[in-house]
Design an enzyme around this catalytic site. Sequence first.
Site, PDB file in Angstrom:
ATOM      1  N   HIS A  99       0.888  -1.170   0.000  1.00  0.00           N
ATOM      2  CA  HIS A  99       0.000   0.000   0.000  1.00  0.00           C
ATOM      3  C   HIS A  99       0.926   1.220   0.000  1.00  0.00           C
ATOM      4  O   HIS A  99       2.018   1.170   0.606  1.00  0.00           O
ATOM      5  CB  HIS A  99      -0.824   0.126   1.272  1.00  0.00           C
ATOM      6  CG  HIS A  99      -1.759  -0.999   1.572  1.00  0.00           C
ATOM      7  ND1 HIS A  99      -1.362  -2.141   2.204  1.00  0.00           N
ATOM      8  CD2 HIS A  99      -3.092  -1.132   1.356  1.00  0.00           C
ATOM      9  CE1 HIS A  99      -2.417  -2.941   2.368  1.00  0.00           C
ATOM     10  NE2 HIS A  99      -3.479  -2.355   1.858  1.00  0.00           N
ATOM     11  N   ASP A 125       2.210   2.005   3.428  1.00  0.00           N
ATOM     12  CA  ASP A 125       3.135   1.052   4.086  1.00  0.00           C
ATOM     13  C   ASP A 125       4.563   1.449   3.805  1.00  0.00           C
ATOM     14  O   ASP A 125       5.430   1.326   4.664  1.00  0.00           O
ATOM     15  CB  ASP A 125       3.078  -0.379   3.514  1.00  0.00           C
ATOM     16  CG  ASP A 125       1.725  -0.971   3.400  1.00  0.00           C
ATOM     17  OD1 ASP A 125       0.868  -0.632   4.211  1.00  0.00           O
ATOM     18  OD2 ASP A 125       1.545  -1.806   2.487  1.00  0.00           O
TER      19      ASP A 125
HETATM   20  C1  XUL Z   1      -7.496  -6.588   4.315  1.00  0.00           C
HETATM   21  C2  XUL Z   1      -6.639  -6.996   3.192  1.00  0.00           C
HETATM   22  C3  XUL Z   1      -5.811  -5.930   2.576  1.00  0.00           C
HETATM   23  C4  XUL Z   1      -5.722  -6.001   1.101  1.00  0.00           C
HETATM   24  C5  XUL Z   1      -5.009  -4.845   0.466  1.00  0.00           C
HETATM   25  O1  XUL Z   1      -8.234  -7.606   4.881  1.00  0.00           O
HETATM   26  O2  XUL Z   1      -6.604  -8.151   2.830  1.00  0.00           O
HETATM   27  O3  XUL Z   1      -4.559  -5.957   3.159  1.00  0.00           O
HETATM   28  O4  XUL Z   1      -5.101  -7.170   0.688  1.00  0.00           O
HETATM   29  O5  XUL Z   1      -5.562  -3.628   0.793  1.00  0.00           O
END
Ligand code: XUL
Length: 439
Positions: free
Chosen positions: A100, A103
């Site tokens: 993300h 992150d």
């Molecule tokens: C949340 C989840 C996230 C997604 C990316 O449950 O799985 O980490 O994979 O936003």
Amino acid sequence: MSAFPEIPTIQYEGPQSDNPLAFRWYNPEEVIEGKTMKDHFRFSIVYWHTFRGTGSDPFGPGTAVRPWDDGTESVENAQNRARAAFELFEKLQAPYYAFHDRDVAPEGNSLKESNAHFDAVADVLAEEQQRSGVKLLWGTANMFSNPRFMHGAATTCNADVFAFAAAQVKKALEVTHRLGGENYVFWGGREGYQNLYNTDMKRELDHLAKFFHMAVDYAKEIGFTGQFLIEPKPKEPTKHQYDSDAAACLNFLRAYDLTDHFKLNLETNHATLAGHTMMHELDYAGAQGALGSIDANTGDLLLGWDTDQFATDYYLTTQMMYYILKHGGLGSGGVNFDAKVRRESFEPIDLFYAHVGSMDAYAKGLKIAAAMRADNALENYINDRYSSWDSGIGAKIEAGEVNFADLETYMLEKGDADENQSGRQELIESVVNRYIDRV
Ligand code: XUL
Ligand code: CO
């Protein structure tokens, strides 16, 4: 400086090995059904759990010991963390990673500052990708942690927040594109509701579709040709998330003319939260040509939330690999470890034990699934079970050659339907066990 000085690059040693820092089943170059294991899995490590997870839970703070991280939100720390991350990716022989925006780089005091931080860390990510050959499986934007997203991002009641989210995805797409990302993921985060009393559901869904169309348009504008993926999840943090499961996602995409641009990123623990098995979700998405990628983890039978554990269960990995093979593989997707070590597993070496164990479990699952497929172990039963459709009246129905009146005439003449045959569920479950025993 090494972040993991005691850890060697993990090598394949074979099933007899007792070395927990060696692969027993994952042999990257081994060919299964005409493709190397490396290419079947395209294993990917997530940045968020593995490099930002602290081990905190609602009852206590983080426990994780991470000597390479100074614990600050500085850009310099984020850059050092990126170098540590690539050391782990390389030592695990993982060809991909995923992140993300928030992150990898700290959020600033304004969008402008956040974008500058993101660029400064992306410089290091680009350098490290170049140096190591590790590639970006997908990027995404975190539009659920910052309090501004309390009502959602694309489905918020606050138009300004929608605009902020759009700007954030625009930037995340640019960075994903710059780093050669092969996919871009939308997990719904807070795109849902807590109570329908205060929610205009139709309006929110319309906004979500508008948001996705804008993303598709912008990708075209900048020449990003990676695959867009939606990641279904039924709840948590919202009570009802709009992208609740594969079927709901595909219905939404179809209703808003988005099917050409999106596939699905299926996650095991999300499937089980939705009341499905992962193989159900894989087979459903695969049947519609929408199987894009998977987030590999597992829930806990006794806990009702998204525990995101590393999968080690051979039944689960066999089932997953069976349906992935059935539908022709993951294409530009991969097996992305959206999984976190337990709060009690706080040492850096636990990150390695966790990934190695799960990579091995998937590799063994692949071998079992391929052995079953080589013998048509399930297909023989399935073909026999549906054989009434291969000729006679079944074939005519499938070919669209008969209507209700024809079927009435047929049945009036015949008097009653042919007798049913046993479904043989218990026998087939034992057949699967036989393959698990053999491999
Ligand atoms: C949340 C989840 C996230 C997604 C990316 O449950 O799985 O980490 O994979 O936003
Ligand atoms: Co996920």
